[in-house]
Each structure stands twice: as structure tokens, then as C-alpha cells.
Design a protein around this motif. Structure first.
Motif, PDB file in Angstrom:
ATOM      1  N   TYR A 205     -53.927  18.688 -38.144  1.00 40.29           N
ATOM      2  CA  TYR A 205     -52.689  18.817 -38.918  1.00 40.29           C
ATOM      3  C   TYR A 205     -51.888  17.511 -38.890  1.00 40.29           C
ATOM      4  N   SER A 206     -51.884  16.836 -37.741  1.00 43.27           N
ATOM      5  CA  SER A 206     -51.113  15.592 -37.616  1.00 43.27           C
ATOM      6  C   SER A 206     -51.621  14.521 -38.579  1.00 43.27           C
ATOM      7  N   LYS A 209     -51.112  16.669 -42.499  1.00 44.75           N
ATOM      8  CA  LYS A 209     -49.779  17.247 -42.739  1.00 44.75           C
ATOM      9  C   LYS A 209     -49.817  18.310 -43.843  1.00 44.75           C
TER      10      LYS A 209
END
Length: 281
Positions: A205-206, A209
Motif C-alpha cells: 500500500y505504501s 497508495k
């Protein structure tokens, strides 16, 4: 063989045995790990690519990650410095057995590994089977995914693949060669969610996003530990056991994880933690 020959053979055997005993007596006993760590002033930890546990900065060559932060904290607590030793996950057990490094953090205590190496009794931290779901898809329960219209991506042959194949018989399971391909498929909108351990999904996810990391009910939580060499004196293993207990109970284990997530531009308060209590809320 006559009597004299037999006597000579026995005599040679006794002499060789005595020589062997003499050599063994003259050799110092192999130093146990805790003794070596204190004497050298270094705690050598095995590190292998696997974010968020271990990550090597391509620009600086420096290792970081939750495992490294844990190693630094424990080294500080016992008055030595932490030294990373690069290895691979496949070589972790052999590396511990041969003394290439003293400990490898975030190593699950499987039955197979326990036959070859030792583990502290207390867990280091916990991770859970989770999903990275597209925006608008809320997964409070696994049943929320168990629909023919939902496409779930997994890495082929992983524990997650096996688990979700049984858990989600009605969902459309899409299998990819590895985790990177699975994340790429999610990013491209080819699947609605991807399943894996929540800590790895958090790192995914980082990078993209997109979507949200969720832990569906019932929670499938797994404890991870640290591997050490089997020794007659369990002092090193027991020291790590006490360190794990203290760090976990004081909140420092979660704090180290949160510290690392911040370096990835994430708000740790909005991400699942690494304690069993937080995962089961």
C-alpha cells in the motif's frame, strides 16, 4: 586372526582412543552464543530482503526494517552493538547452525525448523492473514469476499493461496507467479482485492497508495519468533525470550513497527499493528 594379532589390534585401538581423549581434553569447549556476544561486543543478526522486516536501501546500502530495529534495541539493552550479516531466507537455518550469525528475527517456529534450531518461547510479534481491498470494498468478514463477482488475487502456491482457496470457495481466485505480480494486478484493477499477510500488504500500500489494508473476521493471527542455534546452555535463547516479553508488554515492539512505517510515509495509527490484541479488535 591369531591371538597375538587380536591383542595388537586391541592395543592400537586403546592407544588411538587415549590419544583422541587427550586431544579432546586439550581443546577448549565451544563458546556458547551469549558468551561470544558479550566478549565480542557484537550481536550478529541475519538479514535477508523482505520488507518490512528487512530492507536494504539501494542508495546507501544500509539495512533497516523491523528486524533490524529489533536487533538494535536488544543489542542496546544488553550493552553491545548490532551487526547485520546478509543471508537469504533459504539459508537462515544453515547460517545459524554454522555460526554465520547469532540470531535471525521474524523467523516462524515451524515444526521442521524446530528440529534443526531453537526458538524463544515468547513470540516476537504477530501478523495476520489480511487483504488489500479496492476503495469502496469493505471486508469486515471473510464472507464479504466469498462471492462469484469478487476477484481475489494471491501468489501461487503460498500459504495464503491454500487458505483462501478453502476459505472463499465462491470467490474468483486469481493466481500470480509472485507477490509483486499480484500487487501489480491489483494496481491495474484486474482484481478487487489481494490476500497476504497484513504487514507485507501494508508495504504494498505504501508504494501504490491505493485501496485499504483490512483484517477480516475471524482473524487468522500467526506468531513469529527468532531462530537461534541449538546449544547445551540455553542462556542466549532465554535472554531473547525475556527481551521479547519486556518489549512486547511495554509497547516497544509495536512502537518499533510504527517507527518503521513512518519511514514509508504511513500513519501507523491507521494501519493494523503487530500485537495479537490489536489484530483481534
Amino acid at each position: 586372526m591369531n591371538i597375538l594379532s587380536r591383542f595388537a589390534a586391541v592395543r592400537r585401538g586403546l592407544l588411538l582412543g587415549l590419544v583422541g581423549l587427550g586431544l579432546l581434553a586439550g581443546m577448549p569447549a565451544q563458546a556458547q552464543t551469549l558468551e561470544k556476544v558479550k566478549k565480542s561486543g557484537e550481536l550478529r543478526i541475519g538479514v535477508a530482503p523482505g520488507d518490512p522486516w528487512y530492507y536494504r536501501d539501494p542508495a546507501t546500502g544500509q539495512w533497516t526494517g523491523v528486524g533490524v530495529l529489533m536487533g538494535e534495541q536488544i543489542a542496546k539493552n544488553i550493552g553491545v552493538k548490532m551487526v547485520p550479516v546478509e543471508t537469504t531466507w533459504a539459508n537462515s537455518v544453515a547460517g545459524l547452525q554454522s555460526g554465520q550469525f547469532d540470531v535471525m528475527f521474524v523467523l516462524d517456529a515451524t515444526e521442521e525448523r524446530k528440529r534443526a534450531i531453537d526458538f524463544p518461547a515468547a513470540p516476537m510479534l504477530w501478523y495476520a492473514q489480511g487483504v488489500l481491498a479496492k476503495d469502496g470494498l469493505t471486508v469486515k468478514n471473510w464472507s464479504d469476499l466469498d462471492k462469484p463477482t469478487v476477484r481475489v488475487g494471491v501468489a501461487l502456491g503460498t500459504a495464503t493461496d491454500r487458505d483462501l482457496t478453502k476459505r472463499l470457495p465462491n470467490a474468483k481466485i486469481e493466481r500470480f507467479t509472485n507477490t509483486d505480480e499480484t500487487v501489480a494486478a491489483f494496481n491495474a484493477g484486474r482484481v478487487d482485492a489481494i490476500g497476504f499477510y497484513h504487514s507485507v500488504l501494508t508495504i504494498a500500500y505504501s508504494k501504490i497508495k491505493k485501496g485499504s489494508v483490512q483484517i477480516p473476521q475471524p482473524v487468522v493471527a500467526i506468531a513469529t519468533s527468532a531462530g537461534v542455534r541449538k546449544e547445551q546452555d540455553p542462556a542466549f535463547r532465554d535472554m531473547l525470550d525475556e527481551q521479547f516479553k519486556k518489549l512486547y508488554a511495554s509497547g516497544q515492539t509495536q512502537a518499533l513497527y510504527a517507527q518503521y512505517l513512518k519511514t514509508k510515509g504511513l500513519d501507523p495509527d491507521k494501519m493494523p499493528g503487530v500485537t495479537k490484541e490489536s489484530l483481534e479488535k
